[in-house]
Design an enzyme around this catalytic site. Structure first.
Site, PDB file in Angstrom:
ATOM      1  N   THR A 126      23.716  11.755  17.492  1.00 52.42           N
ATOM      2  CA  THR A 126      23.869  13.150  17.067  1.00 52.42           C
ATOM      3  C   THR A 126      23.403  13.377  15.630  1.00 52.42           C
ATOM      4  O   THR A 126      23.443  12.455  14.809  1.00 52.42           O
ATOM      5  CB  THR A 126      25.362  13.560  17.180  1.00 52.42           C
ATOM      6  N   ASP A 127      23.017  14.591  15.335  1.00 47.16           N
ATOM      7  CA  ASP A 127      22.646  14.947  13.951  1.00 47.16           C
ATOM      8  C   ASP A 127      23.846  14.865  13.001  1.00 47.16           C
ATOM      9  O   ASP A 127      23.678  14.850  11.784  1.00 47.16           O
ATOM     10  CB  ASP A 127      22.014  16.351  13.886  1.00 47.16           C
ATOM     11  N   GLU A 128      25.054  14.799  13.578  1.00 44.66           N
ATOM     12  CA  GLU A 128      26.244  14.809  12.718  1.00 44.66           C
ATOM     13  C   GLU A 128      26.378  13.530  11.903  1.00 44.66           C
ATOM     14  O   GLU A 128      27.127  13.498  10.928  1.00 44.66           O
ATOM     15  CB  GLU A 128      27.493  15.088  13.553  1.00 44.66           C
ATOM     16  N   TYR A 150      34.706  12.009  14.474  1.00 45.89           N
ATOM     17  CA  TYR A 150      33.683  11.955  15.535  1.00 45.89           C
ATOM     18  C   TYR A 150      32.369  11.436  14.977  1.00 45.89           C
ATOM     19  O   TYR A 150      31.787  10.476  15.499  1.00 45.89           O
ATOM     20  CB  TYR A 150      33.496  13.353  16.152  1.00 45.89           C
ATOM     21  N   LYS A 154      30.380   7.905  15.868  1.00 49.25           N
ATOM     22  CA  LYS A 154      29.007   7.876  16.402  1.00 49.25           C
ATOM     23  C   LYS A 154      28.106   7.046  15.480  1.00 49.25           C
ATOM     24  O   LYS A 154      27.251   6.300  15.938  1.00 49.25           O
ATOM     25  CB  LYS A 154      28.442   9.293  16.552  1.00 49.25           C
TER      26      LYS A 154
HETATM   27  P1  NAD Z   1      30.814  15.411  27.096  1.00 52.31           P
HETATM   28  O1  NAD Z   1      32.080  15.317  26.321  1.00 52.31           O
HETATM   29  O2  NAD Z   1      30.521  16.636  27.890  1.00 52.31           O
HETATM   30  O3  NAD Z   1      30.738  14.175  28.120  1.00 52.31           O
HETATM   31  C1  NAD Z   1      31.111  12.874  27.783  1.00 52.31           C
HETATM   32  C2  NAD Z   1      31.192  12.061  29.073  1.00 52.31           C
HETATM   33  O4  NAD Z   1      31.506  10.700  28.726  1.00 52.31           O
HETATM   34  C3  NAD Z   1      32.266  12.531  30.044  1.00 52.31           C
HETATM   35  O5  NAD Z   1      31.750  12.570  31.360  1.00 52.31           O
HETATM   36  C4  NAD Z   1      33.357  11.460  29.932  1.00 52.31           C
HETATM   37  O6  NAD Z   1      34.101  11.280  31.132  1.00 52.31           O
HETATM   38  C5  NAD Z   1      32.522  10.233  29.604  1.00 52.31           C
HETATM   39  N1  NAD Z   1      33.283   9.190  28.899  1.00 52.31           N
HETATM   40  C6  NAD Z   1      34.088   9.350  27.808  1.00 52.31           C
HETATM   41  N2  NAD Z   1      34.618   8.157  27.459  1.00 52.31           N
HETATM   42  C7  NAD Z   1      34.131   7.250  28.327  1.00 52.31           C
HETATM   43  C8  NAD Z   1      34.303   5.842  28.469  1.00 52.31           C
HETATM   44  N3  NAD Z   1      35.093   5.144  27.629  1.00 52.31           N
HETATM   45  N4  NAD Z   1      33.631   5.201  29.451  1.00 52.31           N
HETATM   46  C9  NAD Z   1      32.843   5.890  30.309  1.00 52.31           C
HETATM   47  N5  NAD Z   1      32.649   7.225  30.240  1.00 52.31           N
HETATM   48  C10 NAD Z   1      33.293   7.888  29.255  1.00 52.31           C
HETATM   49  O7  NAD Z   1      29.669  15.116  26.046  1.00 52.31           O
HETATM   50  P2  NAD Z   1      28.195  15.744  25.897  1.00 52.31           P
HETATM   51  O8  NAD Z   1      28.263  16.978  25.120  1.00 52.31           O
HETATM   52  O9  NAD Z   1      27.527  15.722  27.227  1.00 52.31           O
HETATM   53  O10 NAD Z   1      27.542  14.631  24.967  1.00 52.31           O
HETATM   54  C11 NAD Z   1      26.894  13.496  25.532  1.00 52.31           C
HETATM   55  C12 NAD Z   1      26.390  12.620  24.419  1.00 52.31           C
HETATM   56  O11 NAD Z   1      25.499  13.355  23.589  1.00 52.31           O
HETATM   57  C13 NAD Z   1      27.485  12.098  23.493  1.00 52.31           C
HETATM   58  O12 NAD Z   1      27.198  10.761  23.158  1.00 52.31           O
HETATM   59  C14 NAD Z   1      27.397  12.987  22.272  1.00 52.31           C
HETATM   60  O13 NAD Z   1      27.806  12.299  21.113  1.00 52.31           O
HETATM   61  C15 NAD Z   1      25.909  13.295  22.237  1.00 52.31           C
HETATM   62  N6  NAD Z   1      25.519  14.582  21.629  1.00 52.31           N
HETATM   63  C16 NAD Z   1      26.102  15.749  22.022  1.00 52.31           C
HETATM   64  C17 NAD Z   1      25.678  16.943  21.458  1.00 52.31           C
HETATM   65  C18 NAD Z   1      26.280  18.268  21.872  1.00 52.31           C
HETATM   66  O14 NAD Z   1      25.971  19.296  21.216  1.00 52.31           O
HETATM   67  N7  NAD Z   1      27.078  18.346  22.908  1.00 52.31           N
HETATM   68  C19 NAD Z   1      24.662  16.948  20.493  1.00 52.31           C
HETATM   69  C20 NAD Z   1      24.089  15.730  20.120  1.00 52.31           C
HETATM   70  C21 NAD Z   1      24.523  14.552  20.711  1.00 52.31           C
HETATM   71  P1  TYD Z   2      31.146  22.850  18.062  1.00 53.28           P
HETATM   72  O1  TYD Z   2      30.650  23.484  19.315  1.00 53.28           O
HETATM   73  O2  TYD Z   2      32.520  22.253  18.058  1.00 53.28           O
HETATM   74  O3  TYD Z   2      30.046  21.798  17.618  1.00 53.28           O
HETATM   75  P2  TYD Z   2      29.943  20.921  16.251  1.00 53.28           P
HETATM   76  O4  TYD Z   2      31.232  20.955  15.534  1.00 53.28           O
HETATM   77  O5  TYD Z   2      29.673  19.589  16.837  1.00 53.28           O
HETATM   78  O6  TYD Z   2      28.811  21.496  15.493  1.00 53.28           O
HETATM   79  O7  TYD Z   2      31.097  23.923  16.901  1.00 53.28           O
HETATM   80  C1  TYD Z   2      29.905  24.577  16.551  1.00 53.28           C
HETATM   81  C2  TYD Z   2      30.195  25.448  15.343  1.00 53.28           C
HETATM   82  O8  TYD Z   2      31.119  26.470  15.724  1.00 53.28           O
HETATM   83  C3  TYD Z   2      30.869  24.671  14.221  1.00 53.28           C
HETATM   84  O9  TYD Z   2      30.390  25.171  12.962  1.00 53.28           O
HETATM   85  C4  TYD Z   2      32.330  25.002  14.372  1.00 53.28           C
HETATM   86  C5  TYD Z   2      32.313  26.407  14.955  1.00 53.28           C
HETATM   87  N1  TYD Z   2      33.445  26.730  15.836  1.00 53.28           N
HETATM   88  C6  TYD Z   2      34.245  27.843  15.585  1.00 53.28           C
HETATM   89  O10 TYD Z   2      34.004  28.603  14.628  1.00 53.28           O
HETATM   90  N2  TYD Z   2      35.304  28.089  16.394  1.00 53.28           N
HETATM   91  C7  TYD Z   2      35.627  27.277  17.446  1.00 53.28           C
HETATM   92  O11 TYD Z   2      36.630  27.547  18.145  1.00 53.28           O
HETATM   93  C8  TYD Z   2      34.785  26.156  17.716  1.00 53.28           C
HETATM   94  C9  TYD Z   2      35.071  25.235  18.857  1.00 53.28           C
HETATM   95  C10 TYD Z   2      33.698  25.924  16.879  1.00 53.28           C
END
Ligand code: NAD
Ligand code: TYD
Length: 347
Positions: A126-128, A150, A154
């Site tokens: 992630t970019d985080e 988090y 990561k």
């Molecule tokens: P999500 O929370 O929707 O899904 C996570 C999945 O991982 C779930 O199906 C959960 O059951 C599974 N999981 C959790 N712990 C586990 C374990 N110990 N063993 C096996 N499975 C397990 O997440 P997402 O938003 O789909 O993100 C997927 C990946 O992409 C993550 O690694 C996250 O860090 C990364 N990512 C997400 C975003 C975003 O904006 N959502 C952006 C950049 C990177």
């Molecule tokens: P989020 O979807 O949790 O992603 P991330 O924290 O990984 O960027 O949040 C996106 C942005 O929205 C972040 O700046 C936090 C803000 N946010 C709110 O203002 N209210 C909320 O209830 C949530 C979940 C996020």
């Protein structure tokens, strides 16, 4: 590449990747391995249930013996790891599971993968990990300055991937995606939470001034970025996957409300998230040089997403029960009450 273990693919981005890979590469076998935590949902994969090149196995990436058994059972040659605890707010409330999955789990996958003779390991990150970016754009060689539990977990997982590449010569690639949105995203993240709450005319808890900047990336573009990095990425390298679409949170929410035909008065400014990063922004020239191109622009992707949540209430109403409601109360009850006191006319 033939037998690919896609871990964490019952979640949001992983399931989009699995659905895409099963159809795009019929000669690959896609084995999804997922613990099915609160965020995992087999409904996300039902579209490919009947495909011959797809299998599902339930398990934890940190369970060494189970991981070993699955690698052997399917003669796995490639791992793509999506499995993670992924929500910043939950990492503030309870970081234990983040260390378990995002650090220890990644290590177990690497270690068992190496012993099994894995040919390729892609870690979805992630970019985080770069932390708050006041100005300019993060490039892949920038240092890590994670600010939430988090982001730190990561970053820890990524460092272990790097170590296994350098120490053991493992063929690894890392992708760092920006804020992703689209269908099947668990309704705790900003857009799916606010879309589904707005459909029910409930207040939208916007943290602080709502002027934080995120770079929004449509899920299908994130998936093709991972595909390109998987097939063409150089071993040991990391690749940013950016939306190149910076927006203030408040503007994203206003655009979403307009699409839904709901009033801006639903927005409530609530006390901020602790340690809240103001801005994320990445440069993604390195991935583009491998041939990746985004297909969606933001207004189009936002409209598709809003429409999907309108059309698929069955999917999210089932989720917004039980544990979800407890989490919602813990995260938002005091915040919304405080906002009520501060802004009595704002509802
Ligand atoms: P999500 O929370 O929707 O899904 C996570 C999945 O991982 C779930 O199906 C959960 O059951 C599974 N999981 C959790 N712990 C586990 C374990 N110990 N063993 C096996 N499975 C397990 O997440 P997402 O938003 O789909 O993100 C997927 C990946 O992409 C993550 O690694 C996250 O860090 C990364 N990512 C997400 C975003 C975003 O904006 N959502 C952006 C950049 C990177
Ligand atoms: P989020 O979807 O949790 O992603 P991330 O924290 O990984 O960027 O949040 C996106 C942005 O929205 C972040 O700046 C936090 C803000 N946010 C709110 O203002 N209210 C909320 O209830 C949530 C979940 C996020």
């Amino acid at each position: 590449m033939k037998n690919i273990l896609v871990t964490g693919a019952a979640g949001f981005i992983g399931s989009a990747f699995a659905r895409y890979m099963v159809k795009k590469y019929p000669h690959y076998n896609i084995i999804v391995y997922d613990k099915l935590t609160y965020a995992g949902n087999l409904n996300n994969l039902s579209e490919i249930d009947d495909e011959g090149n797809y299998r599902f196995e339930r398990g934890d990436i940190a369970a060494r013996d189970v991981v070993r058994g699955i690698l052997q059972k399917y003669d796995i040659d490639t791992i793509v790891n999506f499995a993670a605890e992924s929500h910043v707010d939950r990492s503030i409330l309870n970081p234990d599971a983040f260390i378990h999955t995002d650090v220890v789990g990644v290590y177990i996958l690497l270690d068992e993968g190496r012993k099994h003779g894995i040919e390729r390991f892609l870690q979805v990150s992630t970019d985080e990990v770069y932390g708050d970016v006041e100005t300019g754009y993060s490039t892949e060689d920038d240092r890590f300055l994670p600010n939430s539990p988090y982001a730190a977990s990561k970053a820890g997982g990524e460092l272990m991937v790097r170590a296994y590449h350098v120490t053991h010569g493992m063929n690894t690639v890392i992708t760092r995606g920006s804020n992703t949105f689209g269908p099947y995203q668990y309704p705790e993240k900003l857009l799916p939470l606010f879309i589904t709450e707005a459909i029910d005319n409930r207040p939208l808890p916007l943290y602080g001034d709502g002027m934080q900047v995120r770079d929004w990336l449509y899920v299908d573009d994130h998936v093709t970025g991972i595909d390109v990095a998987l097939h063409h990425g150089v071993a040991g390298e990391a690749y940013n996957i950016a939306g190149e679409n910076e927006q203030h949170n408040i503007d994203v929410i206003k655009a979403m409300l307009k699409l839904l035909g709901k009033p801006e008065t639903l927005i409530k400014h609530v006390p901020d998230r602790e340690g809240h990063d103001r801005r994320y922004a990445m440069n993604c020239d390195k991935l583009r040089a491998l041939g990746w191109q985004r297909q969606y622009d933001f207004p189009q992707a936002l409209a598709l997403t809003v429409q999907w949540y309108q059309d698929n209430e069955w999917w999210w109403r089932e989720i917004k029960t039980g544990e979800y409601l407890e989490y919602f109360k813990r995260q938002y009850a005091d915040r919304l009450a405080a906002a009520d006191q501060d802004q009595p006319n704002n509802h």
